[in-house]
Design a protein around this motif. Structure first.
Motif, PDB file in Angstrom:
ATOM      1  N   PRO A 120       1.012  -1.314   0.134  1.00 40.37           N
ATOM      2  CA  PRO A 120      -0.031   0.058   0.023  1.00 40.37           C
ATOM      3  C   PRO A 120       0.911   1.363   0.049  1.00 40.37           C
ATOM      4  O   PRO A 120       1.991   1.406   0.691  1.00 40.37           O
ATOM      5  N   PHE A 121       0.190   2.331  -0.522  1.00 33.86           N
ATOM      6  CA  PHE A 121       0.873   3.622  -0.445  1.00 33.86           C
ATOM      7  C   PHE A 121       0.448   4.491   0.561  1.00 33.86           C
ATOM      8  O   PHE A 121      -0.595   4.175   1.147  1.00 33.86           O
ATOM      9  N   PHE A 122       1.255   5.263   1.268  1.00 31.72           N
ATOM     10  CA  PHE A 122       0.748   6.151   2.212  1.00 31.72           C
ATOM     11  C   PHE A 122       1.363   7.706   1.917  1.00 31.72           C
ATOM     12  O   PHE A 122       2.065   7.764   0.991  1.00 31.72           O
ATOM     13  N   LEU A 123       0.956   8.529   2.844  1.00 33.08           N
ATOM     14  CA  LEU A 123       1.312  10.062   2.616  1.00 33.08           C
ATOM     15  C   LEU A 123       2.407  10.038   3.644  1.00 33.08           C
ATOM     16  O   LEU A 123       2.094   9.725   4.668  1.00 33.08           O
ATOM     17  N   TYR A 124       3.408  10.864   3.395  1.00 36.19           N
ATOM     18  CA  TYR A 124       4.701  10.975   4.320  1.00 36.19           C
ATOM     19  C   TYR A 124       4.939  12.630   4.195  1.00 36.19           C
ATOM     20  O   TYR A 124       5.133  13.127   3.231  1.00 36.19           O
ATOM     21  N   CYS A 125       5.322  12.965   5.539  1.00 36.29           N
ATOM     22  CA  CYS A 125       5.729  14.504   5.615  1.00 36.29           C
ATOM     23  C   CYS A 125       7.156  14.559   5.880  1.00 36.29           C
ATOM     24  O   CYS A 125       7.955  13.800   6.687  1.00 36.29           O
ATOM     25  N   ASN A 126       8.135  15.151   4.668  1.00 39.42           N
ATOM     26  CA  ASN A 126       9.338  15.170   4.763  1.00 39.42           C
ATOM     27  C   ASN A 126       9.944  16.263   5.643  1.00 39.42           C
ATOM     28  O   ASN A 126      11.294  16.335   5.790  1.00 39.42           O
ATOM     29  N   HIS A 127       8.916  16.836   6.498  1.00 42.00           N
ATOM     30  CA  HIS A 127       9.272  17.752   7.308  1.00 42.00           C
ATOM     31  C   HIS A 127       9.458  17.444   8.580  1.00 42.00           C
ATOM     32  O   HIS A 127      10.328  17.567   9.548  1.00 42.00           O
ATOM     33  N   CYS A 128       8.292  16.927   9.008  1.00 49.35           N
ATOM     34  CA  CYS A 128       8.093  16.406  10.380  1.00 49.35           C
ATOM     35  C   CYS A 128       8.037  14.998  10.629  1.00 49.35           C
ATOM     36  O   CYS A 128       7.923  14.265  11.616  1.00 49.35           O
ATOM     37  N   ARG A 129       8.022  14.089   9.478  1.00 48.74           N
ATOM     38  CA  ARG A 129       7.774  12.716   9.181  1.00 48.74           C
ATOM     39  C   ARG A 129       6.786  12.236   9.735  1.00 48.74           C
ATOM     40  O   ARG A 129       6.679  10.904  10.121  1.00 48.74           O
ATOM     41  N   TRP A 130       5.591  12.771   9.845  1.00 47.85           N
ATOM     42  CA  TRP A 130       4.256  12.389  10.031  1.00 47.85           C
ATOM     43  C   TRP A 130       4.112  11.422   8.996  1.00 47.85           C
ATOM     44  O   TRP A 130       4.258  11.644   7.675  1.00 47.85           O
ATOM     45  N   ASP A 131       3.345  10.411   9.034  1.00 50.41           N
ATOM     46  CA  ASP A 131       2.896   9.473   7.756  1.00 50.41           C
ATOM     47  C   ASP A 131       1.631   8.841   8.109  1.00 50.41           C
ATOM     48  O   ASP A 131       1.054   8.916   9.330  1.00 50.41           O
ATOM     49  N   SER A 132       0.917   8.769   7.215  1.00 50.38           N
ATOM     50  CA  SER A 132      -0.677   8.528   7.066  1.00 50.38           C
ATOM     51  C   SER A 132      -0.882   7.072   7.621  1.00 50.38           C
ATOM     52  O   SER A 132      -2.054   6.865   8.027  1.00 50.38           O
ATOM     53  N   ALA A 133       0.116   6.091   7.441  1.00 50.67           N
ATOM     54  CA  ALA A 133       0.039   4.866   7.946  1.00 50.67           C
ATOM     55  C   ALA A 133      -0.271   4.718   9.309  1.00 50.67           C
ATOM     56  O   ALA A 133      -0.955   3.981   9.959  1.00 50.67           O
ATOM     57  N   GLU A 134       0.336   5.679  10.143  1.00 51.26           N
ATOM     58  CA  GLU A 134       0.027   5.899  11.533  1.00 51.26           C
ATOM     59  C   GLU A 134      -1.264   6.143  12.070  1.00 51.26           C
ATOM     60  O   GLU A 134      -1.703   5.638  13.195  1.00 51.26           O
ATOM     61  N   VAL A 135      -2.094   6.717  11.277  1.00 46.53           N
ATOM     62  CA  VAL A 135      -3.271   6.844  11.512  1.00 46.53           C
ATOM     63  C   VAL A 135      -4.417   6.032  10.662  1.00 46.53           C
ATOM     64  O   VAL A 135      -5.707   6.257  10.764  1.00 46.53           O
TER      65      VAL A 135
END
Ligand SMILES: [Zn+2]
Ligand SMILES: [Zn+2]
Ligand SMILES: [Zn+2]
Ligand SMILES: [Zn+2]
Ligand SMILES: [Zn+2]
Lengths: 557, 189
Positions: A120-135
């Motif tokens: 699966p694909f997810f959304l990733y933030c390259n600034h704070c490293r948040w990613d949508s798989a976490e939620v």
């Protein structure tokens, strides 16, 4: 403290004079010249507070796609492509496959390259490293993510509730807009148009709030009657979800209490800024934050609020910085800059600034302030944007420190903390010519301009100059004239050296026929073009006064 | 009426087209760098023209237009990425009338015309900055960010905070031309 000079916009006020500069309201009445517009039709300055704004096009600030206005509504003003904001830090998110990019270098792999990997694909933030798989948000395909997310959004309880509210109010809104008095012709010759945004805003502000009486100075006695006439025409609204059952969705209650009780780290709570764009009731948990589709931006057309003529019309292409129509005040009014000459000699200045050459620390800060009881010269430079020479006359707006309407009380009344001297007579500024831009020679046009000045004015000018060298015309070159003024700071003064200055300039108008106060049409016609005068107010801020309570008394006093 | 900005004549090399490059700047791979004219590279700046795409021949790594300023201590480095297993640098193209404040690090892919970048900024890899945009002092722009025309960005990470006035192009152009005019040499003793 940088020295500033800003221009007044009366914003259609019936009182054309600006408020005294020491009042807080002054800040809202004055603007930098380059933010102002000019309506030729009304012969008046307009600002961003008073122009009518219409959206001329929508675009996504990330993919720069120009969104047709038809789809803006359905997509709820957000980008329907693969553009998302990090709910944690508001950076733009990237779409990443599950398999990590196969570079040995960890440092390089921090930025995902392209979405061509394994689902699966997810959304990733390259600034704070948040990613949508976490939620718990992942996607089978790297495309059409916005549509999938919008499905979540649209099925959220608050969104459904909002739809229901809209449905409920729609018949009422339709009925009230058709009987709205906005379309009634007004008897007044000073016609004021209202745009839909302003109308919506003003009706929102003036709407009835239960328990708060509406202020209506004209019809106090009628309020009660009107209320009974307008209320209860609508059926009662029944909400979809009872607020009591929203526990855990941000509706408060035991779930939230439990959550807060077992809190171990502040970052578990979503902060106000992160929750701000959501509906009022949203989960307090940081782990419930969802990626946000990027809100669209718009290009705007601006119109004169009085005559509706277009002042700004951008080109269609979203990223073009050109305009089909651009009537800005800088093309009509002289640009005025203010400076206080530095006491240090040029040689000292050279030595002190030479080390910080090439950007960085530019030494154009004003002085620290002006000492009470002292006298300071200041310079005003006027740049003429017109292709014809102009004559400028200055005056300081008086009686600024008296209470309005009252006779000035003797001595005890608020004495002006400072006195400003400006050149009394009119002074010329040469015409703008394209060639000036490339002209380095400054002495070419330093000659007296005989075209407009009259002998009387010039002789007075000379007198003034012999009396004091600081006040008067100091320099003329190309389309720039620099004049000197002087400010005397009172011994007990405090506050800022800030004053309103009226600038009047006389220019040659190609507009035939309609003459100003002097001359019959026939006379002006024989003499060629008409002379016209335009006046505007400015506020000049020369910085703070340093009061007398200094540790060491000044030896000059 | 802004005062002149003086520099010591011996510090800067001036080219035929009016570019002024500080001898105290580090210009790596100068053959891969293009300066459009009347552009100033301040002391302490580092421009990495040497980080070029692999392969034979001559390649432009960093190009700057006319009336640009690279402030003191700035680092200009072309962006890089690994695509399908191949590591590579990509060129950086900067338009006319672009001022970059002191101590900023720039790894953008393209920067349009009439762009102002403040002091102490980080412009991440492959950032695209469109015409007449402005980056406030101390802003961190993460990699791959797109900054639309006439918008103001600020913060960490840098976010859209507002639109710039319609006359930004004229104001910036007047500013950069005026700055170059005021940037004058004094003879050394
Ligand atoms: Zn206004
Ligand atoms: Zn008008
Ligand atoms: Zn988009
Ligand atoms: Zn983030
Ligand atoms: Zn009209």
């Amino acid at each position: 403290m940088p020295l500033t000079l800003q221009y007044h916009c009366s914003c259609l006020s019936s009182k054309p004079t600006p408020p005294p500069p020491h009042l807080p309201s002054s800040a809202y009445n004055f603007h930098p010249l380059h933010t102002l517009f000019f309506c030729e039709e009304c012969d008046a300055v307009r600002c961003n507070h008073c122009v009518m704004v219409e959206v001329s096009g929508y675009y996504c600030p990330n993919c720069l796609f120009e969104v047709p206005s038809a789809s803006v509504r359905a997509e709820k003003n957000r980008c329907a492509r693969n553009c998302f904001l990090c709910p944690n830090c508001r950076n733009t998110l990237s779409v990443v496959p599950s398999d990590p990019p196969d570079t040995g270098d960890i440092r390089l792999s921090a930025i995902p390259v392209s979405a061509v990997g394994e689902p699966p694909f997810f959304l990733y933030c390259n600034h704070c490293r948040w990613d949508s798989a976490e939620v718990g948000i992942t996607f089978e395909k790297p495309t059409g993510l916005a549509a999938q997310l919008q499905k979540f959004e649209d099925s959220a309880p608050e969104s459904l509730e909002f739809e229901r509210l809209k449905e409920h109010f729609e018949p009422f809104l339709r009925a009230s807009s058709s009987s709205s008095p906005a379309h009634h012709p007004t008897a007044s010759s000073h016609h004021v148009h209202t745009n839909p945004i302003t109308a919506a805003a003003s009706s929102a502000i003036s709407r009835d709030v239960s328990g708060v009486a509406k202020y209506n100075p004209l019809a106090r006695s009628r309020v009660g009657k009107d209320k009974s006439a307008n209320k209860d025409e609508m059926p009662e609204y029944r909400s979809r979800v009872e607020i009591g059952s929203t526990s855990g969705l941000g509706g408060g209650g035991d779930v939230d209490v439990e959550f807060v009780k077992h809190l171990e780290d502040v970052s578990e709570v979503a902060n106000l800024e992160q929750r701000w764009v959501n509906s009022w009731a949203s989960s307090p948990r940081a782990s419930d934050l969802k990626p946000l589709r990027i809100p669209l931006l718009s290009k705007k057309t601006k119109r004169c609020p009085t005559c509706r003529h277009i002042l700004i019309k951008p080109e269609q292409k979203a990223q073009s910085v050109r305009y089909k129509i651009k009537l800005v005040a800088a093309n009509y009014l002289p640009a005025i800059a203010v400076a206080v000459p530095q006491p240090s000699s040029t040689e000292v200045a050279k030595r002190s600034t030479v080390r910080s050459s090439g950007g960085g620390a530019e030494a154009d800060k004003g002085p620290e302030g002006m000492l009470a009881g002292k006298t300071y010269p200041f310079h005003l430079s006027f740049t003429n944007p017109l292709y014809d020479p102009i004559q400028v006359r200055l005056s300081v707006q008086r009686a600024q420190y008296q209470a309005s309407g009252e006779a000035p009380a003797p001595e005890k009344a608020r004495r002006p903390p400072f006195a400003v001297s400006l050149p009394i007579s009119a002074f010329p500024i040469a015409a703008f010519a394209e060639a000036w831009e490339y002209e380095d020679d400054e002495d070419m046009f330093g000659v007296e301009d005989d075209e407009m000045g009259d002998a009387d004015v010039r002789s007075r000018d000379r007198e003034g100059r012999s009396k004091t060298k600081t006040v008067g015309v100091l320099e003329k070159r190309a389309n720039v004239t620099i004049v000197g003024g002087e400010v005397v700071i009172g011994k007990e003064a405090k506050g800022d050296v800030k004053f309103n200055m009226l600038v009047s300039y006389t220019y040659r108008s190609d507009d035939p026929g309609i003459d100003e106060t002097e001359g019959t049409p026939s006379r002006t016609a024989s003499k060629g073009p008409v002379m016209k005068t335009f006046s505007f107010y400015t506020v000049v801020d020369l910085g703070p006064i340093i009061p007398k309570e200094e540790p060491r008394p000044d030896p000059d006093l | 009426m802004d005062p002149p900005i003086y520099y010591s004549k011996s510090e800067f090399i001036e080219t035929d087209t009016g570019n002024k490059v500080s001898r105290r700047a580090t210009i790596a791979g100068p053959q891969n760098i293009i300066l459009g004219g009347k552009t100033v590279i301040s002391s302490g700046a580092i421009i990495r023209g040497d980080l070029r795409r692999t392969g034979p021949g001559h390649a432009v790594v960093i190009s700057l237009g006319r009336y640009c300023l690279v402030g003191e201590g700035c680092i200009m480095r072309p962006p890089y990425k690994t695509y399908r297993g191949n590591f590579n640098y990509y060129p950086m193209k900067i338009g006319d009338h672009v001022h970059i404040g002191a101590n900023s690090v720039v790894e953008a892919a393209t920067i349009g015309n009439h762009v102002e970048i403040g002091k102490n900024c980080v412009i991440g890899k492959f950032t695209i900055i469109k015409d007449c945009a402005k980056i406030a002092d101390n802003t961190i722009i993460p990699p791959n960010t797109v900054i639309p025309a006439l918008s103001l960005f600020s913060g960490s990470p840098g976010r859209y905070v507002g639109d710039l006035p319609e006359s930004t192009m004229e104001v910036v152009e007047m500013g950069t031309k005026g700055w170059y005019k005021r940037f004058v040499a004094v003879e050394d003793r």
